[in-house]
Design a protein around this motif. Sequence first.
Motif, PDB file in Angstrom:
ATOM      1  N   ARG A 217       0.833  -1.208   0.000  1.00 40.04           N
ATOM      2  CA  ARG A 217       0.000   0.000   0.000  1.00 40.04           C
ATOM      3  C   ARG A 217       0.865   1.255   0.000  1.00 40.04           C
ATOM      4  O   ARG A 217       0.669   2.164  -0.816  1.00 40.04           O
ATOM      5  N   GLN A 221       1.391   4.099  -2.942  1.00 38.24           N
ATOM      6  CA  GLN A 221       1.147   5.523  -2.680  1.00 38.24           C
ATOM      7  C   GLN A 221       2.396   6.361  -2.959  1.00 38.24           C
ATOM      8  O   GLN A 221       2.290   7.482  -3.467  1.00 38.24           O
ATOM      9  N   ASN A 237      -5.009   4.519  -6.198  1.00 32.23           N
ATOM     10  CA  ASN A 237      -6.096   4.522  -5.214  1.00 32.23           C
ATOM     11  C   ASN A 237      -6.986   3.286  -5.372  1.00 32.23           C
ATOM     12  O   ASN A 237      -7.418   2.685  -4.378  1.00 32.23           O
ATOM     13  N   ALA A 238      -7.262   2.891  -6.617  1.00 35.23           N
ATOM     14  CA  ALA A 238      -8.090   1.712  -6.843  1.00 35.23           C
ATOM     15  C   ALA A 238      -7.398   0.447  -6.341  1.00 35.23           C
ATOM     16  O   ALA A 238      -8.032  -0.418  -5.719  1.00 35.23           O
ATOM     17  N   VAL A 240      -5.081   0.276  -3.992  1.00 37.35           N
ATOM     18  CA  VAL A 240      -5.010   0.331  -2.530  1.00 37.35           C
ATOM     19  C   VAL A 240      -6.348  -0.074  -1.919  1.00 37.35           C
ATOM     20  O   VAL A 240      -6.412  -0.854  -0.948  1.00 37.35           O
ATOM     21  N   GLN A 241      -7.453   0.427  -2.487  1.00 35.20           N
ATOM     22  CA  GLN A 241      -8.774   0.065  -1.969  1.00 35.20           C
ATOM     23  C   GLN A 241      -9.066  -1.415  -2.180  1.00 35.20           C
ATOM     24  O   GLN A 241      -9.652  -2.070  -1.313  1.00 35.20           O
ATOM     25  N   ASP A 243      -6.851  -3.748  -2.259  1.00 34.48           N
ATOM     26  CA  ASP A 243      -6.023  -4.469  -1.296  1.00 34.48           C
ATOM     27  C   ASP A 243      -6.638  -4.441   0.087  1.00 34.48           C
ATOM     28  O   ASP A 243      -6.593  -5.433   0.829  1.00 34.48           O
ATOM     29  N   GLU A 244      -7.238  -3.301   0.454  1.00 33.76           N
ATOM     30  CA  GLU A 244      -7.836  -3.174   1.783  1.00 33.76           C
ATOM     31  C   GLU A 244      -9.134  -3.971   1.909  1.00 33.76           C
ATOM     32  O   GLU A 244      -9.425  -4.552   2.953  1.00 33.76           O
ATOM     33  N   MET A 245      -9.928  -3.980   0.825  1.00 39.16           N
ATOM     34  CA  MET A 245     -11.256  -4.601   0.893  1.00 39.16           C
ATOM     35  C   MET A 245     -11.256  -6.053   0.437  1.00 39.16           C
ATOM     36  O   MET A 245     -12.276  -6.739   0.543  1.00 39.16           O
TER      37      MET A 245
END
Length: 308
Positions: A217, A221, A237-238, A240-241, A243-245
Amino acid sequence: MTNALNIVVESGIALLAALFLGGLAWHIASAASAITYVTAADGRRRERRLPLIFRALLPLTPVMANYFKKQRFKKLRERVSQSLVSGGFDDLLAPEEFLALRLMMPLVAGPFLASFAAALFALIRHFPGGQPLIFAAAIILWSAFYPGQWLKQSIALRHRQIMKALPYVIDLLTLSVEAGLDFMTSLKNIVEKRAPDAIAEEFSRMLFEIQLGKTRRHALQSMGNRIRQPDVQALVNALVQADEMGVSIGAILRIQSGEIRNKRFMRAEKLANEAPVKMLFPLVAFIFPVVFLIMLGPIVARMFQNVF
C-alpha cells in the motif's frame, strides 16, 4: 619605450583572452561529450542528459548550492525535489543544485550569451539605435525562465511516456493475475522483460521499496506521489482500496485499463477538435498569400509590364 610597453601589454591581454577562450571551448566540449546515466532500482542503467548549458554551469554551482541548503529554503527545496523526481532527474540534480542553476542562468549564462550573440551579429550587420540592448535583455529574460520551463516540459514528456505505456502494462498484469500469478510476481516479470522506460523505472522502484520493507500500500502511494499524474493516482487509489477490501485485483485492473483507454480517446478527440482552430492562423497568414501569389502573381506581373 612606451610603444614597446604598450605592445607587451596588448600581447599579454591577447594571450590571456586566447587562453580564456580556449579553456572555455575545452570546458564546453567536455560538457557536450559527457554522458550521464541514471540507475534504476533493478540495477539497469539508462542514459539521461541534462541540457548543455546546465552541464557547463554545474561545476560553478557548489557555493550557491550550499547557500540554498539553509533552513529558510526547506519548503522550496521540497517543491523542487518533487518536480525533479516527477521528471526523472533526481539522480542527476539535487534540489539545491537546480536552485543554484536557476540563479546562475540570468547572472552568468544570460549575459555571456547576450554579449556573444551581440558580437556575432555586429560582425554581420550594424544594429541601429537600441536594438542590441533589447536583444541582450531578451536573452537574459529567456535565461531566467528557461530552467523552470525545461523542468515542466520534462515532467510533461515523462507523463506522456507513462500514459502511453500504462494501458498495455495493465493488460499484461490483468492476464497474469487472472492466469493465477500474484500481483507482485506478475509485476516483477513484466518489469524484467520490459525495456527500461519511464513506467518500468517507476515499477522497479516500487518493487525495490517493497523488498526494503515497505508495505504494498505504501509503495503504491509513494509511486503515485512521485509521478503526480491524475490517471496514475486513480490507478493507485483503486489498487489500494482493492487491497484493503479484498476485492479481486484482476477485475480492478481490467476496469482501470478501460477507463485509461477511454480517457486517451477523449484526449485524442479533444486535440482533433482543436486542430482546425490551431490551423486557422497559419492558413490565413501563410497558405492563402502563397496561393494568391501563385494564381494571380503572373497576371499582376504582366499588368505591370504592360503599364511600364
